[in-house]
Design an enzyme around this catalytic site. Structure first.
Site, short mmCIF file in Angstrom:
data_model
loop_
_atom_site.label_atom_id
_atom_site.label_comp_id
_atom_site.label_asym_id
_atom_site.label_seq_id
_atom_site.Cartn_x
_atom_site.Cartn_y
_atom_site.Cartn_z
CG LEU A 256 -2.31 0.59 1.05
CD1 LEU A 256 -2.97 0.19 -0.27
CD2 LEU A 256 -3.20 0.20 2.20
CG HIS A 257 3.13 1.51 -3.53
ND1 HIS A 257 4.35 0.88 -3.39
CD2 HIS A 257 2.43 0.76 -4.42
CE1 HIS A 257 4.37 -0.20 -4.16
NE2 HIS A 257 3.23 -0.30 -4.79
CG ASP A 258 0.17 6.40 -3.61
OD1 ASP A 258 1.41 6.35 -3.80
OD2 ASP A 258 -0.65 6.39 -4.55
#
Length: 311
Positions: free
Chosen positions: A239-241
């Site tokens: 879950l990068h952002d």
């Protein structure tokens, strides 16, 4: 006092969840949201910002669309990851309001000018809009507290062997941001690949049982499919952002180092690579706080806690 922020994003499943997290957090005051081209075309990412704010009933937040292509290159999109709409999976509402008539840069500049205190810019897509702001409004640099970006990697790329997607889309813009003299906080793949959401976490979010937690679970159901490819070696989906927002809320769950970062714009094999001077070999003064690790459980717990806000 809540921390004033501008979010520049290209929704995208993980951008959408970053918006959900930010708008569930009273510690943050989201003063404006701008869209960038990246995960999908500029028309679709702008529409997705409006769809998410319609869903979250935050029609009060000013929205503007950004640059339609990178500074010096043709646009690359990640429709293989995010689907035809950019937010495939759940049934999202149609936008119930319109963006402002001006550009992203104009909205950012107006927001900075009118803010009584310096504003943090959170950028979860390519850096095009932020670079245009910095180049066109040098007088506003002092109104920017810091720029928190999702982008780059010390080690492995996810779009090319060397480059992470957001930086690869517009490396010239990213280089402008890193060399601007404004404090930069980098959430690169080194940390975001550790911020994985597992199948059990998705069910935990779904069980919270409100309309927004259900949508988040459905977004993650779709996002998981791309990341099941064995080449990644993932247990779940990174879950990068949301790491950018989570760092603002709970920096203690992240491990960071202060380092100099440059962006490769010319290399035959390495365009878009973030070159992190980990061992202080260049003699350059650090220009970035680089996230290198995260307490995954603390990250998941933060998301679950904030999803309760929408009950």
């Amino acid at each position: 006092m809540a921390l004033p922020i501008i979010i520049d994003c290209d929704p995208g499943h993980d951008d959408a969840i970053a918006l959900v997290l930010a708008l569930a957090s009273p510690e943050l005051e989201v003063k404006a949201i701008t869209s960038s081209a990246g995960n999908q075309t500029p028309e679709k990412t702008l529409r997705n910002v409006l769809r998410m704010l319609t869903l979250l009933k935050r029609l009060d937040i000013p929205v503007a669309g950004g640059a339609v292509k990178p500074l010096m290159r043709e646009l690359i999109i990640a429709d293989n990851v995010h689907g035809e709409s950019g937010l495939d999976g759940p049934a999202l509402p149609e936008p119930s309001f319109a963006p402002q008539s001006g550009t992203a840069v104009e909205l950012m500049a107006k927001t900075l000018r009118e803010s009584a205190q310096p504003v943090t810019i959170v950028s979860t897509g390519p850096q095009t809009n932020v670079a245009l702001l910095l180049n066109s409004h040098p007088e506003l640099h002092t109104k920017i507290a810091r720029i928190v970006i999702m982008g780059g990697a010390m080690a492995l790329g996810n779009w090319t062997p060397a480059a992470e997607f957001n930086i690869y889309v517009d490396p010239e813009a990213a280089e402008i941001v890193f060399q601007s003299g404004i404090p930069v906080v980098m959430a690169g793949l080194d940390v975001t690949h550790k911020a994985q959401i597992h199948a059990a976490d998705i069910e935990r979010f779904r069980a919270i049982g409100n309309p927004i937690s259900t949508i988040v679970a459905e977004l993650l159901d779709f996002f998981m499919e791309y990341h099941k490819d064995e080449k990644w070696g993932f247990v779940g989906a990174p879950l990068h952002d949301p790491c950018t927002i989570a760092w603002l809320l709970k920096p203690e769950i992240f491990t960071t180092v202060e380092r100099w970062v440059g962006v490769e714009t010319q290399g035959k094999y390495t365009q878009g690579m973030t070159v992190v001077d980990y061992y202080f070999l260049t003699g350059n003064k650090p220009n970035a706080t680089v996230m290198v690790d995260v307490d995954r459980q603390g990250f998941v717990d933060l998301l679950a806690e904030r999803l309760q806000y929408y009950a």
